[in-house]
Design a protein around this motif. Structure first.
Motif, PDB file in Angstrom:
ATOM      1  N   SER A  68       3.729  -9.456   6.912  1.00  0.00           N
ATOM      2  CA  SER A  68       2.680  -8.546   7.526  1.00  0.00           C
ATOM      3  C   SER A  68       1.523  -9.519   7.851  1.00  0.00           C
ATOM      4  O   SER A  68       1.446 -10.401   7.026  1.00  0.00           O
ATOM      5  CB  SER A  68       2.533  -7.606   6.631  1.00  0.00           C
ATOM      6  N   SER A  69       0.648  -9.079   9.094  1.00  0.00           N
ATOM      7  CA  SER A  69      -0.559  -9.981   9.240  1.00  0.00           C
ATOM      8  C   SER A  69      -1.564  -9.342   8.719  1.00  0.00           C
ATOM      9  O   SER A  69      -2.841  -9.735   8.621  1.00  0.00           O
ATOM     10  CB  SER A  69      -0.705  -9.999  10.610  1.00  0.00           C
ATOM     11  N   THR A  70      -1.399  -8.126   7.791  1.00  0.00           N
ATOM     12  CA  THR A  70      -2.338  -7.480   7.093  1.00  0.00           C
ATOM     13  C   THR A  70      -2.444  -7.805   5.768  1.00  0.00           C
ATOM     14  O   THR A  70      -1.284  -8.105   5.266  1.00  0.00           O
ATOM     15  CB  THR A  70      -2.488  -5.989   7.426  1.00  0.00           C
ATOM     16  N   THR A  71      -3.367  -7.628   4.765  1.00  0.00           N
ATOM     17  CA  THR A  71      -3.297  -7.751   3.476  1.00  0.00           C
ATOM     18  C   THR A  71      -2.572  -6.683   2.769  1.00  0.00           C
ATOM     19  O   THR A  71      -2.797  -5.389   2.968  1.00  0.00           O
ATOM     20  CB  THR A  71      -4.739  -7.564   2.840  1.00  0.00           C
ATOM     21  N   THR A  72      -1.483  -7.023   2.035  1.00  0.00           N
ATOM     22  CA  THR A  72      -0.570  -6.009   1.575  1.00  0.00           C
ATOM     23  C   THR A  72      -0.192  -6.439  -0.019  1.00  0.00           C
ATOM     24  O   THR A  72      -0.629  -7.518  -0.267  1.00  0.00           O
ATOM     25  CB  THR A  72       0.697  -5.843   2.277  1.00  0.00           C
ATOM     26  N   TRP A  73       0.191  -5.461  -0.521  1.00  0.00           N
ATOM     27  CA  TRP A  73       0.689  -5.543  -2.065  1.00  0.00           C
ATOM     28  C   TRP A  73       2.201  -5.234  -1.680  1.00  0.00           C
ATOM     29  O   TRP A  73       2.603  -4.707  -0.971  1.00  0.00           O
ATOM     30  CB  TRP A  73       0.196  -4.611  -2.933  1.00  0.00           C
ATOM     31  N   ASN A  74       2.964  -6.012  -2.721  1.00  0.00           N
ATOM     32  CA  ASN A  74       4.337  -5.544  -2.723  1.00  0.00           C
ATOM     33  C   ASN A  74       4.730  -4.659  -4.035  1.00  0.00           C
ATOM     34  O   ASN A  74       4.239  -4.833  -4.939  1.00  0.00           O
ATOM     35  CB  ASN A  74       5.326  -6.839  -3.030  1.00  0.00           C
ATOM     36  N   ALA A  75       5.440  -3.549  -3.437  1.00  0.00           N
ATOM     37  CA  ALA A  75       6.026  -2.393  -4.469  1.00  0.00           C
ATOM     38  C   ALA A  75       7.412  -2.314  -4.304  1.00  0.00           C
ATOM     39  O   ALA A  75       7.956  -2.869  -3.292  1.00  0.00           O
ATOM     40  CB  ALA A  75       5.202  -1.129  -4.189  1.00  0.00           C
ATOM     41  N   PHE A  76       7.992  -1.585  -5.334  1.00  0.00           N
ATOM     42  CA  PHE A  76       9.405  -1.411  -5.243  1.00  0.00           C
ATOM     43  C   PHE A  76       9.776   0.005  -5.374  1.00  0.00           C
ATOM     44  O   PHE A  76       9.110   0.607  -6.094  1.00  0.00           O
ATOM     45  CB  PHE A  76      10.130  -2.198  -6.468  1.00  0.00           C
ATOM     46  N   VAL A  77      10.629   0.524  -4.283  1.00  0.00           N
ATOM     47  CA  VAL A  77      10.692   1.649  -4.202  1.00  0.00           C
ATOM     48  C   VAL A  77      12.150   1.955  -4.150  1.00  0.00           C
ATOM     49  O   VAL A  77      13.092   1.408  -3.127  1.00  0.00           O
ATOM     50  CB  VAL A  77      10.016   2.530  -3.063  1.00  0.00           C
ATOM     51  N   ASP A  78      12.821   2.772  -5.077  1.00  0.00           N
ATOM     52  CA  ASP A  78      14.343   2.610  -5.229  1.00  0.00           C
ATOM     53  C   ASP A  78      14.883   1.524  -5.263  1.00  0.00           C
ATOM     54  O   ASP A  78      16.000   1.111  -4.647  1.00  0.00           O
ATOM     55  CB  ASP A  78      14.956   3.637  -3.939  1.00  0.00           C
ATOM     56  N   GLY A  79      14.146   0.356  -5.933  1.00  0.00           N
ATOM     57  CA  GLY A  79      14.751  -1.003  -6.308  1.00  0.00           C
ATOM     58  C   GLY A  79      14.372  -1.732  -4.896  1.00  0.00           C
ATOM     59  O   GLY A  79      14.903  -2.909  -5.038  1.00  0.00           O
ATOM     60  N   GLU A  80      14.000  -1.339  -3.650  1.00  0.00           N
ATOM     61  CA  GLU A  80      13.788  -2.115  -2.412  1.00  0.00           C
ATOM     62  C   GLU A  80      12.384  -2.548  -2.629  1.00  0.00           C
ATOM     63  O   GLU A  80      11.405  -1.714  -2.819  1.00  0.00           O
ATOM     64  CB  GLU A  80      14.325  -1.473  -1.415  1.00  0.00           C
ATOM     65  N   PRO A  81      11.976  -3.595  -2.043  1.00  0.00           N
ATOM     66  CA  PRO A  81      10.618  -4.147  -1.902  1.00  0.00           C
ATOM     67  C   PRO A  81      10.034  -3.405  -0.634  1.00  0.00           C
ATOM     68  O   PRO A  81      10.610  -3.199   0.376  1.00  0.00           O
ATOM     69  CB  PRO A  81      10.847  -5.698  -1.588  1.00  0.00           C
ATOM     70  N   VAL A  82       8.848  -2.877  -0.755  1.00  0.00           N
ATOM     71  CA  VAL A  82       7.946  -2.235   0.243  1.00  0.00           C
ATOM     72  C   VAL A  82       6.729  -2.949   0.434  1.00  0.00           C
ATOM     73  O   VAL A  82       5.940  -3.109  -0.858  1.00  0.00           O
ATOM     74  CB  VAL A  82       7.872  -0.654  -0.085  1.00  0.00           C
ATOM     75  N   GLU A  83       6.003  -3.175   1.614  1.00  0.00           N
ATOM     76  CA  GLU A  83       4.751  -3.599   1.456  1.00  0.00           C
ATOM     77  C   GLU A  83       3.726  -2.510   1.653  1.00  0.00           C
ATOM     78  O   GLU A  83       4.178  -1.447   2.388  1.00  0.00           O
ATOM     79  CB  GLU A  83       4.424  -4.878   2.770  1.00  0.00           C
ATOM     80  N   VAL A  84       2.647  -2.414   0.855  1.00  0.00           N
ATOM     81  CA  VAL A  84       1.831  -1.297   0.825  1.00  0.00           C
ATOM     82  C   VAL A  84       0.605  -1.761   1.299  1.00  0.00           C
ATOM     83  O   VAL A  84       0.047  -3.048   0.847  1.00  0.00           O
ATOM     84  CB  VAL A  84       1.726  -0.442  -0.370  1.00  0.00           C
ATOM     85  N   PRO A  85      -0.342  -1.053   1.758  1.00  0.00           N
ATOM     86  CA  PRO A  85      -1.819  -1.708   2.282  1.00  0.00           C
ATOM     87  C   PRO A  85      -2.658  -2.098   0.865  1.00  0.00           C
ATOM     88  O   PRO A  85      -2.611  -1.400   0.079  1.00  0.00           O
ATOM     89  CB  PRO A  85      -2.648  -0.619   3.031  1.00  0.00           C
ATOM     90  N   ALA A  86      -3.526  -3.164   1.125  1.00  0.00           N
ATOM     91  CA  ALA A  86      -4.140  -3.683  -0.124  1.00  0.00           C
ATOM     92  C   ALA A  86      -5.540  -3.763   0.305  1.00  0.00           C
ATOM     93  O   ALA A  86      -6.129  -4.435  -0.620  1.00  0.00           O
ATOM     94  CB  ALA A  86      -3.560  -5.192  -0.553  1.00  0.00           C
ATOM     95  N   THR A  87      -5.859  -2.990   1.199  1.00  0.00           N
ATOM     96  CA  THR A  87      -7.680  -2.660   1.394  1.00  0.00           C
ATOM     97  C   THR A  87      -7.596  -1.371   1.207  1.00  0.00           C
ATOM     98  O   THR A  87      -6.905  -0.417   1.517  1.00  0.00           O
ATOM     99  CB  THR A  87      -7.982  -3.267   2.707  1.00  0.00           C
ATOM    100  N   ILE A  88      -8.958  -1.026   1.160  1.00  0.00           N
ATOM    101  CA  ILE A  88      -9.529   0.353   1.270  1.00  0.00           C
ATOM    102  C   ILE A  88      -9.250   1.026   2.525  1.00  0.00           C
ATOM    103  O   ILE A  88      -8.532   2.116   2.611  1.00  0.00           O
ATOM    104  CB  ILE A  88     -10.809   0.579   0.684  1.00  0.00           C
TER     105      ILE A  88
END
Length: 90
Positions: free
Chosen positions: A4-24
């Motif tokens: 992703s070109s935006t700031t993200t965190w990685n989380a796992f949902v149902d064992g799969e990696p998902v990028e989530v936003p990491a800015t307010i």
């Protein structure tokens, strides 16, 4: 998972990696409009030392909360399958 070109965190949902936003701003933008005022209020009143935890909670997609709630329901029902204590208890 695409980069992703935006700031993200990685989380796992149902064992799969998902990028989530990491800015307010990124977290706020992904919320339903009817939840944005609540988010603004929570963030505005969160002590600085807790802000990263609060933002991480709001950044999670609804599917993660479905999984989290289902896991807690299983635990409350006494099903500890797949869970491991964080400390060894004698």
């Amino acid at each position: 998972m695409e980069a992703s070109s935006t700031t993200t965190w990685n989380a796992f949902v149902d064992g799969e990696p998902v990028e989530v936003p990491a800015t307010i701003a990124g977290i706020r933008a992904q919320l339903d409009p009817d939840r944005q005022a609540e988010f603004d209020e929570v963030v505005a009143n969160t002590p600085a030392q807790d802000l990263h935890r609060v933002l991480a909670l709001w950044a999670l997609p609804d599917s993660a909360w479905t999984q989290i709630n289902a896991d807690f329901e299983r635990l409350e029902a006494g099903d500890h399958t797949g869970f491991h204590p964080s400390e060894n208890v004698a």
